[in-house]
Design a protein around this motif. Structure first.
Motif, PDB file in Angstrom:
ATOM      1  N   GLN A  40      13.265   3.634 -10.365  1.00  0.00           N
ATOM      2  CA  GLN A  40      13.694   3.253  -9.017  1.00  0.00           C
ATOM      3  C   GLN A  40      12.498   3.382  -8.073  1.00  0.00           C
ATOM      4  OE1 GLN A  40      17.127   5.515  -7.842  1.00  0.00           O
ATOM      5  NE2 GLN A  40      18.336   4.923  -9.618  1.00  0.00           N
ATOM      6  N   THR A  42      10.605   2.166  -4.755  1.00  0.00           N
ATOM      7  CA  THR A  42      10.818   1.466  -3.493  1.00  0.00           C
ATOM      8  C   THR A  42       9.710   0.431  -3.283  1.00  0.00           C
ATOM      9  OG1 THR A  42       9.506   3.038  -2.207  1.00  0.00           O
ATOM     10  CG2 THR A  42      11.860   3.538  -2.515  1.00  0.00           C
ATOM     11  N   ARG A  99      10.593  -6.605  -5.568  1.00  0.00           N
ATOM     12  CA  ARG A  99       9.482  -5.849  -4.983  1.00  0.00           C
ATOM     13  C   ARG A  99       8.154  -6.205  -5.649  1.00  0.00           C
ATOM     14  NH1 ARG A  99      13.468  -0.628  -5.376  1.00  0.00           N
ATOM     15  NH2 ARG A  99      14.686  -1.108  -3.491  1.00  0.00           N
ATOM     16  N   ARG A 192      20.397  -3.263   3.321  1.00  0.00           N
ATOM     17  CA  ARG A 192      19.048  -3.006   2.806  1.00  0.00           C
ATOM     18  C   ARG A 192      18.683  -4.010   1.713  1.00  0.00           C
ATOM     19  NH1 ARG A 192      20.788   2.558   2.776  1.00  0.00           N
ATOM     20  NH2 ARG A 192      19.914   3.715   4.545  1.00  0.00           N
ATOM     21  N   GLU A 196      15.611  -6.856   1.650  1.00  0.00           N
ATOM     22  CA  GLU A 196      14.562  -6.981   0.631  1.00  0.00           C
ATOM     23  C   GLU A 196      14.496  -8.397   0.073  1.00  0.00           C
ATOM     24  OE1 GLU A 196      13.209  -4.040  -1.851  1.00  0.00           O
ATOM     25  OE2 GLU A 196      14.676  -2.512  -1.288  1.00  0.00           O
TER      26      GLU A 196
END
Length: 837
Positions: A40, A42, A99, A192, A196
């Protein structure tokens, strides 16, 4: 510990990708799974774990590894859509892929060899769908994924969840508003995730950053596909973006300091929606191509091209929808202006630049919305925050872009008669601006702020002077009751701009005088009855008009005028010494205005001989500053004078804006009147070849400094040329425009009223102006003035230059606003330069 170990494995996998000549087999699933499974990380973690040098190293030395990484990440997103992304493991895998793509995409765009990479096909698919389309389709599907980004509404059991590929996303629009009446419950986790995914879209659309300004006119394939009919979610996405922005209330229930106690997940989502809206609405290649052809500069609602976002926006027509959009934009624009007794107790937004661009785009594409805004006093709720930001930013060289967008919006609004009419509403707001307290209308506020910008703004704002005065020209026929404060300010500008040495310092300076004279003529001809303050000020400053009519045209007189030229690096408006035009006994009483507005008349009561040398000239800037500083003790000294940007800050340079003549088109306010014979006094664009271009070098700086970046322009105009390129006026040039100065109306007014006013002063021995103002209020000039001229409005017209400027400005703002993390930092941006001030 488990997550730490997985991050370590992630880091080792990145290092392995960078090994020279080591190609990782695409079928080695165990290796590739390390990037998106079992950890996980970020977005900030990914930016810390994957450095820019490593991405470039993979791209340059192991391109196959980078290509496989992108293929695999997009493939994972597509697989998540196929399985409807129901499990927590799948959702975490999606976020990890998103990400990683956000981190890598800018470095792919900066290399021209990779320009078409995402428009190649996936090797594992039979269809020839480009990788970019697969990525956009998956991302859009995931933005309406029940239990991931939206709340499920039609589920009868765990095993009967809707298939994501067949879902009707119009039922899952994120907020109530335009075209949608239900307001879904808010969920911080889902907000959130949406944010993203929107960051990924914004990164995909940022390819123009890596093209030169000339190449930026090429179509953006990413936005073209995203806003086309091929995207089945185009309508719900547009509606979700618009409604999310316009329904957001940062104050909420008004609990003090609530933003410090609770994390607000909505604000980042609103900012991402806002940035995507302005980017997608800027992509209109059909109109842009029309702008390059003469005579086709206007937007045609029926010719929107394939951009459905523009199409949907242009078709909004219900008053309740217009009210919702306008109320939302004004609420957010006025947020920084809200005052309360508890310091920092209210949340402050910083997205005003994006909001102004959105408002501009809506007015541009939907004329019905523009007319809705202007049909009531609601337009003043837009005007006040614009003037606030203009006034606050005037002394900061890194905010030139914000100054331009604010002035452009006012120029657009001033082209409509209703805007000038609305300005007559009394101004009673308590906005924290460092301007003197006055009693008057919104027109007085407009004039006062414009005077402040011209008098105390920095040098890079000088190209905006003609725009500021054009706005005042457009609204002047409708201004009914200017205050004494605004009247004196207007005459101050005329006195400064008509100073002989300034008039003769550059070939276009005299156009500013033409604008000011047109303002006075419009008010005298159409609003004489209510403007006794302005008429009285004109009478008191009559020497300014006589001096203009008698400007020397011989070489000796020109040389004498130029001997008073200011020297030095910084240009300031001149202050002209007072001239005596009548005996002391015949001087008119001083106007009753605050002390700071009467500074140049303070010495009129002192005795001075006619042969006495005039006092040294002072800059209008320093004079205005010193008196207003003493008038308002609560002012912030650092914004009273034009200061350069802070040392060490960066800015993105923008294109130069076109001259006012390219941005406006003259139209009669009353088309039924007789056609106006065009004269040759229209404004001529500034000579852009005389622009001085800063030669700031690119310097490396840490990403933490990005929070101090701002947007500014690439070049500034020197209104006072340097020694090497000083312009020399000729008698023929002066005669060519002096004979066309529109002084007839004002001279006739002075010829009639000055003897009457002086007689009253002598007969009654007046010591203040109240009796004179009363006389002027009840006077009339009907039949005595020249025939009223037709009202000419200079309406804003789009052109290729402003279109290119807006595109650069939009991406400059987005670059500087995305600093946590700094998505595009340390990449080779070509659309603008990152400069250190």
């Amino acid at each position: 510990m488990g997550n730490t170990d997985s991050k370590l494995n992630f880091r080792k996998a990145i290092v392995q990708l960078t090994q020279k000549n080591q190609k990782i087999d695409p079928s080695d699933e165990q290796f590739w799974e390390q990037f998106w499974q079992g950890h996980q990380t970020t977005l900030e973690d990914v930016f810390a774990l994957v450095t820019s040098s490593e991405i470039r190293q993979i791209r340059n030395e192991n391109p196959a590894n980078l290509a496989t990484l992108c293929y695999k990440a997009v493939e994972k997103l597509a697989q998540a859509v196929d399985s409807s992304c129901r499990t927590q493991a799948e959702q975490q895998c999606v976020l990890n892929c998103v990400r990683l793509l956000v981190r890598c995409l800018p470095y792919i765009f900066e290399d021209e060899k990779w320009r078409d990479f995402f428009w190649s096909s996936l090797p594992s698919q039979d269809k020839t769908m480009p990788l970019a389309q697969s990525l956009l389709n998956a991302t859009c599907d995931l933005l309406f994924c029940p239990d991931f980004t939206v709340t499920a509404t039609r589920r009868t059991g765990p095993e009967k969840a809707e298939e994501l590929a067949n879902i009707d996303s119009c039922e899952y629009i994120w907020e109530a508003g335009v075209g949608f009446a239900q307001s879904p419950p808010h969920n911080a986790h889902m907000e959130r995730r949406r944010t993203e995914l929107l960051k990924l879209l914004l990164t995909c659309f940022s390819e123009p950053m890596y093209r030169s300004p000339q190449q930026s006119e090429e179509p953006n394939k990413w936005i073209a596909y995203f806003t086309s009919a091929d995207n089945r979610h185009a309508l719900p996405l547009f509606t979700s973006f618009l409604n999310t922005v316009c329904s957001y209330d940062p104050v909420g229930f008004g609990v003090p300091y609530n933003h410090l106690l609770f994390a607000d997940t909505t604000e980042p989502l609103v900012e991402a929606c806002l940035q995507l809206l302005i980017v997608t609405l800027d992509h209109d290649m059909v109109v842009q191509q029309q702008l390059t052809q003469p005579g086709q500069a206007s937007y045609d609602e029926g010719n929107c091209g394939d951009n459905l976002f523009i199409n949907y926006l242009s078709r909004v027509h219900r008053d309740e929808d217009f009210h919702f959009v306008l109320k939302g934009i004004t609420r957010l624009l006025n947020n920084p202006l809200v005052q309360n007794y508890l310091p920092n107790s209210t949340k402050r937004l910083h997205c005003h630049q994006e909001l102004l661009i959105l408002f501009w785009k809506i007015c541009d594409y939907n004329k019905k919305f523009l007319y809705f805004v202007l049909k009531s006093s609601d337009v003043l709720d837009i005007l006040i925050p614009i003037l606030y930001h203009l006034n606050y930013s005037r002394a900061d060289q890194s905010r030139v872009g914000l100054m331009h967008i604010g002035v452009f919006i006012l120029l657009l609004l001033s082209g409509e008669r209703n805007f000038g009419v609305r300005l007559n509403k009394a101004y009673s707001a308590t906005v924290p601006m460092d301007i003197p307290v006055f009693t008057g209308t919104h027109a007085d506020l407009l004039i006062t702020v414009f005077h402040k910008i011209i008098a105390t703004g920095h040098q890079r704002l000088q190209p905006l002077f003609d725009c500021l005065l054009t706005i005042l020209v457009n609204v002047s026929p409708y201004l009914k009751t200017l205050s004494m404060v605004a009247s004196v300010k207007m005459l101050h500008l005329l006195e400064a701009f008509s100073t002989p040495w300034f008039l003769l310092s550059a070939p276009s300076n005299h156009h500013l005088v033409f604008f000011l004279l047109e303002i006075f003529n419009n008010i005298i001809q159409y609003q004489f009855d209510g403007n006794s303050n302005l008429v009285y000020t004109i009478i008191r400053k009559r020497h300014v008009f006589h001096a203009m009519a008698n400007l020397p045209t011989d070489m000796a007189g020109i040389a004498k005028c130029l001997s008073g030229r200011k020297t030095g690096g910084k240009f300031n408006l001149p202050r002209v010494p007072q001239r005596r035009t009548a005996a002391v006994s015949q001087e008119l009483p001083s106007a009753h205005v605050p002390e700071e507005y009467n500074e140049e008349d303070d010495d009129e009561d002192e005795e001075e001989t006619i042969n006495e040398e005039p006092k040294a000239e002072e800059d209008l800037e320093s004079e205005t500053e010193s008196h207003e500083r003493s008038q308002a003790g609560e002012l912030q000294p650092d914004i009273l004078t034009a200061q350069p940007a802070e040392p060490g800050t960066l800015k993105t340079s923008l294109l130069d804006t076109p001259g006012i003549s390219q941005m406006t088109e003259r139209e009669q306010a009353h088309p039924n009147d007789k056609p106006q014979v065009e004269d040759s006094t229209d404004i001529v664009p500034y000579d852009r070849s005389a622009a001085s271009t800063p030669t700031d070098e690119r310097k490396s700086t840490s990403p933490t400094e990005l929070s101090r970046l701002s947007v500014a322009h690439r070049a500034s105009i020197r209104m006072v040329p340097g020694e090497s390129d000083r312009w020399t006026p000729t008698p023929e040039w002066i005669v060519s425009w002096r004979s066309k100065l529109p002084l007839q109306t004002i001279m006739r007014l002075l010829q009639v009223l000055v003897p009457q006013v002086e007689k009253i002063c002598i007969d009654k021995g007046l010591t203040d102006e109240s009796e004179i103002l009363k006389f002027l209020q009840h006077g009339t000039l009907v039949g005595l003035l020249p025939v009223p001229h037709p009202i000419l409005i200079r309406k804003y017209q789009a052109n290729a230059g402003t279109t290119a400027w807006f595109r650069t400005y939009i991406w400059g703002v987005i670059y500087l606003r995305n600093v946590e993390p700094a998505i595009w930092y340390d990449t080779e941006v070509k659309l603008f330069e990152i400069q250190r001030v």
